[in-house]
Design an enzyme around this catalytic site. Structure first.
Site, mmCIF file in Angstrom:
data_model
loop_
_atom_site.group_PDB
_atom_site.id
_atom_site.type_symbol
_atom_site.label_atom_id
_atom_site.label_comp_id
_atom_site.label_asym_id
_atom_site.label_seq_id
_atom_site.Cartn_x
_atom_site.Cartn_y
_atom_site.Cartn_z
ATOM 1 N N ASN A 9 0.832 -1.346 0.223
ATOM 2 C CA ASN A 9 -0.374 0.219 0.095
ATOM 3 C C ASN A 9 1.248 1.058 0.461
ATOM 4 O O ASN A 9 1.593 1.573 1.164
ATOM 5 C CB ASN A 9 -0.688 0.219 1.725
ATOM 6 C CG ASN A 9 -1.582 1.206 1.155
ATOM 7 O OD1 ASN A 9 -1.809 2.238 0.485
ATOM 8 N ND2 ASN A 9 -1.839 1.474 3.012
ATOM 9 N N TRP A 10 1.129 2.308 -1.421
ATOM 10 C CA TRP A 10 2.138 3.146 -1.263
ATOM 11 C C TRP A 10 1.010 4.265 -0.608
ATOM 12 O O TRP A 10 1.788 5.332 0.123
ATOM 13 C CB TRP A 10 2.255 3.133 -2.907
ATOM 14 C CG TRP A 10 3.214 2.332 -3.609
ATOM 15 C CD1 TRP A 10 3.232 1.063 -2.512
ATOM 16 C CD2 TRP A 10 3.432 1.590 -4.982
ATOM 17 N NE1 TRP A 10 4.264 -0.297 -3.413
ATOM 18 C CE2 TRP A 10 4.026 0.407 -5.033
ATOM 19 C CE3 TRP A 10 3.308 2.792 -5.849
ATOM 20 C CZ2 TRP A 10 4.740 0.018 -6.329
ATOM 21 C CZ3 TRP A 10 3.510 2.615 -7.304
ATOM 22 C CH2 TRP A 10 5.004 0.866 -7.737
ATOM 23 N N LYS A 11 0.016 4.021 -0.485
ATOM 24 C CA LYS A 11 -0.056 5.465 -0.057
ATOM 25 C C LYS A 11 -0.163 6.458 -0.281
ATOM 26 O O LYS A 11 0.034 6.557 -1.708
ATOM 27 C CB LYS A 11 -0.062 5.578 1.634
ATOM 28 C CG LYS A 11 0.176 4.280 2.900
ATOM 29 C CD LYS A 11 -0.217 4.747 4.032
ATOM 30 C CE LYS A 11 0.087 3.296 4.697
ATOM 31 N NZ LYS A 11 0.144 2.874 5.967
ATOM 32 N N HIS A 95 -9.021 0.822 5.099
ATOM 33 C CA HIS A 95 -8.142 1.503 5.986
ATOM 34 C C HIS A 95 -8.457 2.159 7.078
ATOM 35 O O HIS A 95 -9.010 3.163 7.096
ATOM 36 C CB HIS A 95 -6.976 1.669 4.342
ATOM 37 C CG HIS A 95 -5.992 2.066 4.969
ATOM 38 N ND1 HIS A 95 -5.535 2.357 6.006
ATOM 39 C CD2 HIS A 95 -5.034 1.430 5.455
ATOM 40 C CE1 HIS A 95 -4.153 2.394 6.274
ATOM 41 N NE2 HIS A 95 -3.797 1.460 5.650
ATOM 42 N N GLU A 97 -6.577 4.769 7.870
ATOM 43 C CA GLU A 97 -6.667 5.313 7.977
ATOM 44 C C GLU A 97 -7.788 6.302 7.172
ATOM 45 O O GLU A 97 -8.701 7.741 6.951
ATOM 46 C CB GLU A 97 -5.708 6.150 6.712
ATOM 47 C CG GLU A 97 -4.634 6.065 7.902
ATOM 48 C CD GLU A 97 -3.056 5.042 6.988
ATOM 49 O OE1 GLU A 97 -3.057 5.533 5.411
ATOM 50 O OE2 GLU A 97 -1.879 4.526 7.644
ATOM 51 N N GLU A 167 -5.355 -5.160 11.395
ATOM 52 C CA GLU A 167 -3.999 -3.634 10.817
ATOM 53 C C GLU A 167 -4.205 -2.791 12.672
ATOM 54 O O GLU A 167 -4.942 -1.695 11.913
ATOM 55 C CB GLU A 167 -4.072 -2.963 9.724
ATOM 56 C CG GLU A 167 -3.629 -3.231 8.421
ATOM 57 C CD GLU A 167 -3.274 -2.603 7.818
ATOM 58 O OE1 GLU A 167 -2.222 -2.409 7.185
ATOM 59 O OE2 GLU A 167 -3.898 -1.852 7.389
ATOM 60 N N GLY A 173 2.838 2.651 10.682
ATOM 61 C CA GLY A 173 3.429 3.272 10.512
ATOM 62 C C GLY A 173 4.245 3.937 11.792
ATOM 63 O O GLY A 173 4.995 5.047 11.588
ATOM 64 N N SER A 213 3.452 -1.934 10.578
ATOM 65 C CA SER A 213 4.143 -2.222 10.633
ATOM 66 C C SER A 213 5.875 -3.620 9.900
ATOM 67 O O SER A 213 6.223 -3.775 10.868
ATOM 68 C CB SER A 213 5.842 -1.321 11.453
ATOM 69 O OG SER A 213 5.028 -0.361 12.062
ATOM 70 N N GLY A 235 4.871 1.107 4.456
ATOM 71 C CA GLY A 235 6.468 1.578 4.263
ATOM 72 C C GLY A 235 7.273 0.921 4.079
ATOM 73 O O GLY A 235 7.680 1.546 3.167
HETATM 74 P P1 PGA Z 1 2.468 0.371 8.006
HETATM 75 O O1 PGA Z 1 1.046 0.658 7.507
HETATM 76 O O2 PGA Z 1 3.121 -0.810 6.827
HETATM 77 O O3 PGA Z 1 3.717 1.286 6.957
HETATM 78 O O4 PGA Z 1 2.562 0.397 8.665
HETATM 79 C C1 PGA Z 1 0.732 -0.512 6.927
HETATM 80 C C2 PGA Z 1 -0.709 0.007 6.347
HETATM 81 O O5 PGA Z 1 -1.495 0.168 6.478
HETATM 82 O O6 PGA Z 1 -1.289 -0.722 5.337
#
Ligand code: PGA
Length: 253
Positions: A9-11, A95, A97, A167, A173, A213, A235
């Site tokens: 997931n490149w966000k 997600h 976020e 998650e 993150g 993470s 990330g």
């Molecule tokens: P992260 O993000 O690996 O940077 O913790 C995971 C995600 O939000 O899918």
């Protein structure tokens, strides 16, 4: 045996040039990976370029979000048929976020999951508790609600086409990964919940990813848990070598 699924997931990161280079590097490293489903989810404006880069490889394309109506006056939104047209195979739904920064409700997430299935793509339903919820022992309550509400109305057949990503918000993150035991505990709980909702056969078929993470140095232990069928990587998916090592996880027996 459930087929492992690893998604990057490149966000909202990188330029078009960087996205194309990342996709090309991933294709180069993973062109012969046959036993794992792999996908990358770039930002919307980069989908077509990334699609062209990963052509003729096992790497699939995913989108980070969608809208549930197939078309209409919804300025700024992107529909599932559009994503299909752009070459997407997966769509992230709910997600954390989107839930916690953009205010998406369980009802919205449910509509997205249903729309993605109706469009013939694979929804990745994201679920997970915040830190304060874990601290007051509400993890199971929150995760159960995300699963029940996100999948409400699906048949047991449809449910098997959903990928669920657990998650924990406190691990996203932050560099704080859930321990393999913590991940397994919640994954087992999700599978139990799915069994109650859709029957044991469906529950055993549905793939559960862990996210938060995930790194090259913790992926092997996470993937060695019996109910962890894949990982959703933020990330560490922005670096070709990290994502490659994650996709080539080694299960410990
Ligand atoms: P992260 O993000 O690996 O940077 O913790 C995971 C995600 O939000 O899918």
């Amino acid at each position: 045996m459930r087929r492992p699924v690893v998604i990057g997931n490149w966000k909202m990161h990188g330029s078009l040039k960087e996205a194309a280079a990342l996709a090309a590097g991933i294709k180069r490293n993973l062109f012969d990976l046959a036993e794992v489903d792999i996908a990358v989810c770039p930002p919307f404006p980069y989908l077509l370029d990334v699609r062209d880069e990963i052509e003729n490889s096992p790497v699939r394309l995913g989108a980070q979000d969608c809208y549930w109506e197939p078309k209409g006056a919804f300025t700024g939104e992107v529909s599932v048929p559009m994503l299909k047209d752009a070459g997407c195979a997966y769509v992230l739904c709910g997600h954390s976020e989107r839930r916690h920064v953009l205010g998406e409700s369980n009802e919205w997430v449910r509509k997205k999951v249903a729309a993605v299935l109706a469009g013939g793509l694979t929804p990745v339903l994201c679920v997970g508790e915040k830190l304060d919820e874990r601290e007051r022992w509400a993890t199971e309550h929150v995760v159960r609600e995300h699963v029940e509400e996100g999948m409400r109305g699906l048949s047991s057949q449809q449910a098997q086409d959903v990928v669920i990503a657990y998650e924990p918000v406190w691990a996203i993150g932050t560099g704080k990964t859930a321990t393999p035991d913590q991940a397994q505990e919640v994954h087992a709980f999700i599978r139990k919940t799915l069994g109650r909702l859709f029957g044991e056969g469906a529950a055993q078929a549905i793939r559960l990813q862990y996210g938060g993470s995930v790194k090259p140095d913790n992926v092997d232990d996470l993937m060695s848990q019996p109910d962890v069928d894949g990982v959703l990587v933020g990330g560490a998916s922005l670096d070709v070598e990290s994502f490659t090592r994650i996709a080539k996880f080694r299960r410990k027996t």
